[in-house]
Write a protein that holds these residues in place. Structure first.
Motif, short mmCIF file in Angstrom:
data_model
loop_
_atom_site.label_atom_id
_atom_site.label_comp_id
_atom_site.label_asym_id
_atom_site.label_seq_id
_atom_site.Cartn_x
_atom_site.Cartn_y
_atom_site.Cartn_z
N ILE A 14 42.34 43.97 48.10
CA ILE A 14 41.15 44.18 47.26
C ILE A 14 41.56 44.49 45.82
N VAL A 17 42.36 41.18 44.08
CA VAL A 17 41.36 40.12 44.05
C VAL A 17 41.07 39.61 42.63
N THR A 21 42.12 35.80 41.98
CA THR A 21 41.00 34.85 42.04
C THR A 21 40.35 34.59 40.69
N LEU A 25 35.01 41.66 42.17
CA LEU A 25 34.33 41.79 43.46
C LEU A 25 32.82 41.57 43.38
N TRP A 28 32.11 38.00 43.72
CA TRP A 28 32.32 37.50 45.08
C TRP A 28 31.18 37.95 45.99
N TYR A 58 42.54 36.76 51.72
CA TYR A 58 41.68 37.27 50.64
C TYR A 58 40.21 37.10 50.99
N ILE A 62 37.56 40.22 51.17
CA ILE A 62 36.35 40.24 50.35
C ILE A 62 35.12 40.42 51.24
#
Length: 74
Positions: A14, A17, A21, A25, A28, A58, A62
């Motif tokens: 986390i 992320v 990415t 968050l 996402w 991942y 998420i």
């Protein structure tokens, strides 16, 4: 690969992320909320991985964090 990681592994995934990415968050979480209405977490993780080119690790982290967030805010 199991959907749930150890707490330590989950925290590490986390934390990485946004760097891995390029999305925070909340972005996402919005993608999950706007995506297909799957009932199972593993279905959401598989969709997230396939739709957005994430590794399953991942994607699963998420989705798990999204579930934790939803439980604490509703």
């Amino acid at each position: 690969m199991p959907l749930n990681h150890s707490p330590e592994t989950h925290s590490k995934l986390i934390a990485r992320v946004p760097d891995i990415t390029g999305r925070a968050l909340p972005e996402w979480f919005q993608a999950i909320d706007n995506g297909p209405s799957f009932l199972r977490c593993d279905e959401r993780a598989n969709w997230l991985a396939a739709e957005h080119g994430l590794t399953h690790g991942y994607a699963a982290a998420i989705v798990h964090e999204h579930e934790r967030h939803r439980r604490h805010h509703f």
